[in-house]
Design an enzyme around this catalytic site. Sequence first.
Site, PDB file in Angstrom:
ATOM      1  CD  GLU A  77      -3.026  -1.790  -1.720  1.00 28.13           C
ATOM      2  OE1 GLU A  77      -3.070  -2.813  -1.027  1.00 28.13           O
ATOM      3  OE2 GLU A  77      -3.395  -0.677  -1.315  1.00 28.13           O
ATOM      4  CB  CYS A 109      -0.952   0.004   1.194  1.00 29.09           C
ATOM      5  SG  CYS A 109      -0.124  -0.066   2.791  1.00 29.09           S
TER       6      CYS A 109
END
Length: 377
Positions: A367, A333
């Site tokens: 991401e 992330c």
Amino acid sequence: MTQSQQVSADPAPLRTPADYQAQLDEKRERLCGLFADFTLPALEVHASPAEHYRMRAEFRIWHDGDDLYHCMYAPATKEIIRVDQFPTASRLINQLMPVLLEGLRPHPVLRRKLFQIDYLSTQSGQICVSLLYHRKLESEWQQAAEALQADLRAKGFELQLIGRAHKQKICLGEEFVIERLTVQGRQLVYKQVENSFTQPNAAINEQMLGWALDVTKGSEGDLLELYCGNGNFSIALAQNFRKVLATEIAKPSVDSAQFNIAANGVDNLIILRMSAEEFTMAMRGEREFNRLKGVDLGAYQCNTIFVDPPRAGLDDATVKLVQDYDNILYISCNPETLQANMAVLGETHEIARFALFDQFPWTHHMEAGVYLKRKAG
């Protein structure tokens, strides 16, 4: 939050499909630039719906006499902005927001010192709402809240209502919802617990799970996952491996994972409640753990490891642990910490697959996913 503070109406921006593509292209360029020093395969870009993609939302509550509204803080100015509709959030959250306030307004016992409302929604139609208070919740509150929950259910909302205060939590039904995700044509069932981590963008989660299945197709041996949460990835990936070992330290997440294993009929996945460090000691025979009684670690041949770390990435010790495996599936992330980890992992492994997942449209955040294979020789 009181009427003495300035509140502005929410100026919903007008966004077009071209605007969405432009912000996605910018992320593509930024991610490729970040990894320019590595030999890269073609970047696989996974787009999100441009709106109604976020399954969770938290709002502060603004009180104006006997009235109340959802509001948020503007990131740059900290100005309080009234929010009547929130296109970022799921359609279900947007449908419930005005109806919930309508149910709260006539009841001072439900409004008093209410400062935040948290929503957790699903694609399956279930939703959990947490009302957060700066006061102790008494039986009078519970009676009014039970009536509110019954009224909202009668209006068609498959809802669980929870009250929270300092060192207090009152669940009027369940404290979880059941989500159903479709991954490569197969439906997967997940228990998602209030106030614990779940993937915020369900559409992108389905794409991440599908990508992870695709890159590990034809894998030999077993899979190890560190910090598996509610089993989001390990349950989906179990079909590609002989056996799966997954670790998790949070008991609520372990309990959810066990529920999800049974709900999906997975019979080759074991969840161990232990840290990555403890698991490493056990795997190397350096220490015995009572939690491993009945688990024969010697029967596992984990050629592949899956990691999905927090924004800080993997610490140095875990990077060294991960390097021991031939195949590494890494979902990040925060691509900047992934790049830092790759400075070490790239010494022994090469990037075989590379993906961008637009988990948070209209924001700076990205991401990324990489599938690494050990270099020959």
